[in-house]
Design an enzyme around this catalytic site. Structure first.
Site, PDB file in Angstrom:
ATOM      1  N   ARG A  39       0.816  -1.210   0.000  1.00 18.54           N
ATOM      2  CA  ARG A  39       0.000   0.000   0.000  1.00 18.54           C
ATOM      3  C   ARG A  39       0.856   1.271   0.000  1.00 18.54           C
ATOM      4  NH1 ARG A  39      -2.865  -0.226   4.901  1.00 18.54           N
ATOM      5  NH2 ARG A  39      -3.706   1.791   4.318  1.00 18.54           N
ATOM      6  N   ASN A  40       2.145   1.134   0.255  1.00 21.33           N
ATOM      7  CA  ASN A  40       3.033   2.287   0.204  1.00 21.33           C
ATOM      8  C   ASN A  40       3.259   2.636  -1.274  1.00 21.33           C
ATOM      9  OD1 ASN A  40       5.569   3.877   0.126  1.00 21.33           O
ATOM     10  ND2 ASN A  40       5.560   3.483   2.327  1.00 21.33           N
ATOM     11  N   ALA A  41       3.144   3.904  -1.613  1.00 21.90           N
ATOM     12  CA  ALA A  41       3.213   4.339  -3.008  1.00 21.90           C
ATOM     13  C   ALA A  41       4.639   4.551  -3.518  1.00 21.90           C
ATOM     14  CB  ALA A  41       2.413   5.634  -3.176  1.00 21.90           C
ATOM     15  N   PHE A  42       5.651   4.274  -2.703  1.00 19.27           N
ATOM     16  CA  PHE A  42       7.026   4.591  -3.093  1.00 19.27           C
ATOM     17  C   PHE A  42       7.401   4.076  -4.477  1.00 19.27           C
ATOM     18  CE2 PHE A  42      11.503   3.521  -3.473  1.00 19.27           C
ATOM     19  CZ  PHE A  42      12.086   4.756  -3.254  1.00 19.27           C
ATOM     20  N   SER A 138       5.313   8.842   1.088  1.00 17.78           N
ATOM     21  CA  SER A 138       4.732   7.795   0.243  1.00 17.78           C
ATOM     22  C   SER A 138       3.877   6.817   1.055  1.00 17.78           C
ATOM     23  CB  SER A 138       5.844   7.026  -0.485  1.00 17.78           C
ATOM     24  OG  SER A 138       6.669   6.337   0.445  1.00 17.78           O
TER      25      SER A 138
END
Length: 162
Positions: A39-42, A138
């Protein structure tokens, strides 16, 4: 409270931009991977920076792709007490030696901080040694900005990679 420690720096002599987070979250620590929480957008944000699909790649290939474009990764905090994954819960942090790493990277042009905690703590540690960018986090816990707004801010990294 559980003491949590981060990962080694992912850099090489060609690193032009060093992206610094605060401290890996639970999902990342469990996987032993930077930005391991799906779920982290990094990784999606970085796809726009390096113009390369990263999300479908195995983790080691993602790291290699970043390094090949001059991007390194590390965290401001080496270890800290923290229940869960939120930066607000960090207690008794011990910093990584950012100055030594910056001094050891001959091609470094800028440091980009992933989120407010990294920018606040890291900025104090490195002072004016190198240009800095404070980027929106992020993390999925920071949803005040849309993905598109975050992506626009993160694209500023590209200028330092040219």
């Amino acid at each position: 409270m559980t003491r949590k420690a981060g990962f080694p720096a992912v850099v090489d002599a060609n690193t032009r931009v060093l992206i610094l987070g605060s401290l890996p979250g639970e999902a990342s620590l469990a996987l032993a991977q930077y930005y391991g929480n799906p779920r982290n957008a990094f990784w999606r944000l970085m796809e726009g920076v390096v113009d390369t699909p990263l999300v479908p790649l195995p983790y080691e290939d993602r790291l290699a792709a970043l390094l090949s474009r001059g991007v390194g990764l590390w965290d401001v905090i080496a270890e800290a007490d923290r229940p869960g994954s939120l930066d607000a819960a960090i207690r008794d942090p011990a910093a990584n030696d950012l100055v030594a790493l910056i001094d050891a990277l001959p091609a470094l042009r800028a440091v980009a901080f992933n989120g407010g905690t990294a920018a606040r703590l890291g900025g104090r540690l490195i002072g004016g040694r190198v240009a800095t960018l404070a980027l929106p986090s992020s993390s999925p816990a920071h949803a005040a900005r849309s993905f598109e707004q975050k992506a626009e801010a993160w694209r500023a990294i590209s200028e330092w990679l040219a």
